[in-house]
Design an enzyme around this catalytic site. Sequence first.
Site, PDB file in Angstrom:
ATOM      1  CG  ASN A   1      -1.738   1.281   1.295  1.00 32.41           C
ATOM      2  OD1 ASN A   1      -2.684   1.430   0.547  1.00 32.41           O
ATOM      3  ND2 ASN A   1      -1.364   2.233   2.156  1.00 32.41           N
ATOM      4  CD  GLU A   2      -1.431   5.862   0.567  1.00 29.21           C
ATOM      5  OE1 GLU A   2      -2.473   6.410   0.178  1.00 29.21           O
ATOM      6  OE2 GLU A   2      -0.922   6.102   1.672  1.00 29.21           O
TER       7      GLU A   2
ATOM      8  CD  GLU B   1      -6.185   4.257   1.222  1.00 28.45           C
ATOM      9  OE1 GLU B   1      -5.951   5.444   1.561  1.00 28.45           O
ATOM     10  OE2 GLU B   1      -5.549   3.297   1.671  1.00 28.45           O
TER      11      GLU B   1
ATOM     12  CD1 TRP C   1      -9.487   6.573   4.636  1.00 28.23           C
ATOM     13  CD2 TRP C   1      -8.968   4.476   4.029  1.00 28.23           C
ATOM     14  NE1 TRP C   1      -8.829   6.002   5.684  1.00 28.23           N
ATOM     15  CE2 TRP C   1      -8.497   4.717   5.342  1.00 28.23           C
ATOM     16  CE3 TRP C   1      -8.762   3.224   3.454  1.00 28.23           C
ATOM     17  CZ2 TRP C   1      -7.814   3.741   6.075  1.00 28.23           C
ATOM     18  CZ3 TRP C   1      -8.089   2.259   4.180  1.00 28.23           C
ATOM     19  CH2 TRP C   1      -7.614   2.520   5.481  1.00 28.23           C
TER      20      TRP C   1
END
Length: 469
Positions: A164-165, A373, A417
């Site tokens: 993630n990210e 998100e 999100w």
Amino acid sequence: MAFPAGFGWAAATAAYQVEGGWDADGKGPCVWDTFTHQGGERVFKNQTGDVACGSYTLWEEDLKCIKQLGLTHYRFSLSWSRLLPDGTTGFINQKGIDYYNKIIDDLLKNGVTPIVTLYHFDLPQTLEDQGGWLSEAIIESFDKYAQFCFSTFGDRVKQWITINEANVLSVMSYDLGMFPPGIPHFGTGGYQAAHNLIKAHARSWHSYDSLFRKKQKGMVSLSLFAVWLEPADPNSVSDQEAAKRAITFHLDLFAKPIFIDGDYPEVVKSQIASMSQKQGYPSSRLPEFTEEEKKMIKGTADFFAVQYYTTRLIKYQENKKGELGILQDAEIEFFPDPSWKNVDWIYVVPWGVCKLLKYIKDTYNNPVIYITENGFPQSDPAPLDDTQRWEYFRQTFQELFKAIQLDKVNLQVYCAWSLLDNFEWNQGYSSRFGLFHVDFEDPARPRVPYTSAKEYAKIIRNNGLEAHL
């Protein structure tokens, strides 16, 4: 304003932010357990994710929220240290497997497609103790963990996010030191971590491709955070160049190696090399990929997963003093337009997402795109009638519709999100992103829908906005 047939409407969560049960049933400690337990006001009011939303024991309540919204997809993450308490397959925690099996099976039973993230910021502490993402050894550890998850859950999970990210993690954890382990390495750590994150992702993609894809027929990518960046003065050539450079340092640094050619963007390489030389470094602070690594990295994503919240203006800021840092290497300064409305760091700039999606389409050969998100916070105490937030969502959906219709962007999934108010990293519980309100004072952690949850459920039912909107 109907979206394409089969469009995916989702909400997202992450293990550390919602599960709690931080040491329940054999789970090992992760870096956020250690970081929050050390105190020192690095997190709002020294809050922790020890209990969070209690999703480890209250999964049935989360499922009710998912069904109430009518989601087609649900994105959640696996806790690496709940499955493998010391980060390795030397000891496998069956209770962790049972928990995630139940989530996956319940989702499928209710017609909801799981999108599973292998790693969402919560590295097992044992691996951080061995150097974390600054150490090349992490690549092998991550690949083994990924293979374990593919073999355990991949018969039912067809959509995977490895990391993630990765671009946020590298900067926040290893450059600025605001995330665990909390030690800054300005201008060096972020690049070293990025290098290992990209290679770990690519290795695990190849593992899926060679060992599991034929039988499981799934898709694998990583998610990247992206702020849309506009020149502060559209007539200034230096601001225009700075805005392009900002996007390159921010998004393309990760996306170009993975989606295009296995290597960092030229402008990133030349800026960092020239700054490093001025600062007296013997070579560039940005590590280099070998030719073999470039081949290994190129093309290791089956879709483009991006997380968009907001937009900023960019102006050229010469690094006269030769300071260390990623912004200094890019020679940029960023700030919001004073006319934009905001809550905390998120300014309401819906058109930014449309521009971002077009940029991805044009730069990365029109890939399938998932927005993994997107959301807007409320400050505590958050009113259940969250009209300002619903307006942010509504305008965003209008822009997504435009991107699909006018720019022919291949957007297939949208994840709000977040499903629940949760532990928002350094902001603790002070920032509420949930579609469902969670009372963190009540041990039962009741979930109550905000207005935006009810409105989002209508969007999902209609597969888009009502025409008059």
